[in-house]
Scaffold this active site. Sequence first.
Site, PDB file in Angstrom:
ATOM      1  N   ASP A  82       7.300  34.355  -4.810  1.00  0.00           N
ATOM      2  CA  ASP A  82       7.854  35.727  -5.129  1.00  0.00           C
ATOM      3  C   ASP A  82       7.258  36.007  -5.959  1.00  0.00           C
ATOM      4  O   ASP A  82       6.677  35.416  -7.656  1.00  0.00           O
ATOM      5  CB  ASP A  82       8.799  35.727  -5.293  1.00  0.00           C
ATOM      6  CG  ASP A  82       9.874  37.582  -5.425  1.00  0.00           C
ATOM      7  OD1 ASP A  82       9.245  38.609  -4.884  1.00  0.00           O
ATOM      8  OD2 ASP A  82      11.001  37.870  -6.483  1.00  0.00           O
ATOM      9  N   HIS A 208      11.831  45.760  -2.658  1.00  0.00           N
ATOM     10  CA  HIS A 208      11.918  44.618  -4.396  1.00  0.00           C
ATOM     11  C   HIS A 208      12.688  45.520  -5.341  1.00  0.00           C
ATOM     12  O   HIS A 208      13.148  46.727  -5.074  1.00  0.00           O
ATOM     13  CB  HIS A 208      11.144  45.252  -5.215  1.00  0.00           C
ATOM     14  CG  HIS A 208      10.033  44.001  -4.701  1.00  0.00           C
ATOM     15  ND1 HIS A 208       9.428  42.503  -5.130  1.00  0.00           N
ATOM     16  CD2 HIS A 208       8.820  43.761  -3.684  1.00  0.00           C
ATOM     17  CE1 HIS A 208       8.294  41.973  -4.607  1.00  0.00           C
ATOM     18  NE2 HIS A 208       8.106  42.979  -3.295  1.00  0.00           N
ATOM     19  N   ASN A 230      15.008  42.018  -1.118  1.00  0.00           N
ATOM     20  CA  ASN A 230      14.905  41.144  -1.817  1.00  0.00           C
ATOM     21  C   ASN A 230      16.157  42.200  -3.273  1.00  0.00           C
ATOM     22  O   ASN A 230      16.403  42.444  -3.658  1.00  0.00           O
ATOM     23  CB  ASN A 230      13.539  41.289  -3.184  1.00  0.00           C
ATOM     24  CG  ASN A 230      12.351  41.058  -2.429  1.00  0.00           C
ATOM     25  OD1 ASN A 230      12.550  41.203  -1.022  1.00  0.00           O
ATOM     26  ND2 ASN A 230      11.155  41.031  -2.841  1.00  0.00           N
TER      27      ASN A 230
HETATM   28 ZN    ZN Z   1      10.033  42.445  -6.713  1.00  0.00          ZN
END
Ligand code: ZN
Length: 283
Positions: A82, A208, A230
């Site tokens: 990530d 995200h 995520n």
């Molecule tokens: Zn992120």
Amino acid sequence: MSYVNMEKILKDARKGGYAVGAFNIVNQMTAKAAVEAAEELSCPIILQTSVKTVKQFGIEEMMQFLKPIVGNAKVDVAVHLDHSTDVDFTIACIDGGWSSVMYDGSKMPLPENIANTKKIVEAAHAKDVTVEGELGAIVGVEDDIVVDEDQSALANPEDCKVYLEETKIDAFAPAIGTAHGVYKGEVKIDYDLFENINSFSPCPLVLHGGTGLSTGTFKRLISLGAAKVNISTAIKIAYCGGMRDYTKLRPDENDPLKLDAFVKDKVKEVVRNHITLFSLLED
Ligand SMILES: [Zn+2]
């Protein structure tokens, strides 16, 4: 079922109108908890590792304990790096056995970001490894990368077109107003922008800053094309909160295995709840 990259699982998700959860694991126990949750629901999963976590163990040591967990899984599992801002480190993880990496050059001028991302894509695709890229700035703190709110910049669709065309990445995270960490105040998401980018993006989109978004927000973004979501902060909260709860419940006990089992269950529950939501299993 096996150790895979993100290509097939995200393509299937995009086609099927659901999303795959990508969970930031921090050690062997959290990795096992996440994979077991995915197995119980018969859903694919992405195990994400932050750069900081990988550096804490070292590339080799971390892959050594992840390999048996993902190799023996009864569902498809990808191991994804990530937010890596370092080209050399990203390539070291590609060589070290990660099946997917994110190169985050979003703080750079577009031409430099494109040039670096192309380098990563070339190294990755040669090893059947997938690459995620980002444009715009996702505010908050992720792995020591700090983006202040006034620096926040949503992804520009024209830049996105150029970036996607040039880099040939496999998954794309445009900044649309979500944030890393815990949300303070109102979340301002540009849904139209997300829908627009999804309409021309050749690859699946990534969301995200998932922790703290409402069920409605998740569902809306998934319906607009989010294929990977995520989740990092929620795992940290479950992990540390689980430890606090257990030691409060049993202040005189000193049994690490029981403590671990309790914490693992808490992490597993968070993963299970998110997968259920993202896979639209309850719809
Ligand atoms: Zn992120």
